[in-house]
Design an enzyme around this catalytic site. Sequence first.
Site, PDB file in Angstrom:
ATOM      1  N   LYS A 260     -10.892   2.688  -4.225  1.00  0.00           N
ATOM      2  CA  LYS A 260     -10.023   3.745  -3.701  1.00  0.00           C
ATOM      3  C   LYS A 260     -10.418   5.102  -4.298  1.00  0.00           C
ATOM      4  CE  LYS A 260      -6.245   0.498  -2.854  1.00  0.00           C
ATOM      5  NZ  LYS A 260      -4.959  -0.089  -3.275  1.00  0.00           N
TER       6      LYS A 260
ATOM      7  N   GLN B  32      -1.019   0.373  -8.327  1.00  0.00           N
ATOM      8  CA  GLN B  32      -1.645  -0.846  -7.826  1.00  0.00           C
ATOM      9  C   GLN B  32      -0.794  -2.062  -8.185  1.00  0.00           C
ATOM     10  OE1 GLN B  32      -4.320  -0.834  -5.835  1.00  0.00           O
ATOM     11  NE2 GLN B  32      -4.360  -3.054  -5.643  1.00  0.00           N
TER      12      GLN B  32
ATOM     13  N   ASP C 274       1.599   4.579  -0.144  1.00  0.00           N
ATOM     14  CA  ASP C 274       1.561   3.139   0.142  1.00  0.00           C
ATOM     15  C   ASP C 274       2.673   2.726   1.098  1.00  0.00           C
ATOM     16  OD1 ASP C 274      -0.394   1.409  -0.900  1.00  0.00           O
ATOM     17  OD2 ASP C 274       0.377   1.639  -2.946  1.00  0.00           O
TER      18      ASP C 274
HETATM   19  N1  GUN Z   1      -2.124  -4.754  -3.972  1.00  0.00           N
HETATM   20  C1  GUN Z   1      -2.636  -5.378  -2.870  1.00  0.00           C
HETATM   21  N2  GUN Z   1      -2.627  -4.549  -1.797  1.00  0.00           N
HETATM   22  C2  GUN Z   1      -2.108  -3.375  -2.232  1.00  0.00           C
HETATM   23  C3  GUN Z   1      -1.852  -2.130  -1.596  1.00  0.00           C
HETATM   24  O1  GUN Z   1      -2.085  -1.926  -0.388  1.00  0.00           O
HETATM   25  N3  GUN Z   1      -1.323  -1.165  -2.387  1.00  0.00           N
HETATM   26  C4  GUN Z   1      -1.030  -1.362  -3.704  1.00  0.00           C
HETATM   27  N4  GUN Z   1      -0.491  -0.359  -4.390  1.00  0.00           N
HETATM   28  N5  GUN Z   1      -1.248  -2.503  -4.320  1.00  0.00           N
HETATM   29  C5  GUN Z   1      -1.786  -3.504  -3.587  1.00  0.00           C
END
Ligand code: GUN
Length: 298
Positions: free
Chosen positions: A53, A97, A120
Amino acid sequence: MPTLIDGKSVAAELRAQLRQAVERLWQERGIRPGLALLLVGDHPASHVYVRSKAKACQEVGFFSIVEHLPADTPQTKVLEYIERWNEREDVHGILVQLPLPRHIDEQEVLLRIDPCKDVDGFHPENVGRLVIGLPGFVPCTPAGIRELLRRYVGSLSGKHVVVVGRSNIVGKPVANLLLQKTPDANAVVTVCHTGAPDLRPFTRQADVLIVAMGVAGAIGAEHVKEGAVVIDVGINRVVDSVSGKERLVGDVRFEEVFPKVSAITPVPGGVGPMTIAMLLWNTYRAATGEIWKPHEAT
Ligand code: GUN
């Protein structure tokens, strides 16, 4: 011949468009989108995702901050980072995350993120907005799935979409998204999950089958109707029995299902790259203020 849904190339196209939009935003308004990423602990897959990311941010011209805290970090410390980023004008998006270590209350952390920076789409404000059809941040993987379906399937109106999985990250939001009475949705949606004694009676009805179980190879040919579209959200690491090397597989047994479908996403290269592309677009929209502002909330 079934169509391979190429998420990798769609995501590359979206990132290229975004690079240009970012350049324009800088020229015209002096704004550079900024994303703050928080990783707590040593979950191996999370490390990879956060690194990807941050790299994607750099490639499209965003400013980014990556904070990696040890697994035993107290919750108060995590909340301090969020408060600081909520206040900062150069941080437009905040991403924590998941999963978080068990001593941290995930919902409490997500609740503290300013909903206008919640790229998110996990804050209850944005979850509620999605459910009742108000503008807001849509979670990245469901948004990516909608984009792939829009391009490869076209209208979903009246089609039966069956979602396998009920997570807050994929299953529930994608069901809510495709249920909306909007031109790019309006599907008849069924949600089923691993609690069902037999998934087949549900999955065999699907015109579009979205599988987000997190169980390697759980779905085979016997689960799929002839001519269905299959979206495999699973990203599972397995050790190859022949080479002894780790590789990524989906929740769907691809080789077995492929001959039966009209279109399918591969793993890797299907849904995965779209998640990051949508995260970048959400952050861009947070920076432009395009999605919603607090005064619009009432
Ligand atoms: N863990 C797995 N997928 C995601 C996501 O799309 N965003 C976040 N913050 N954590 C994750």
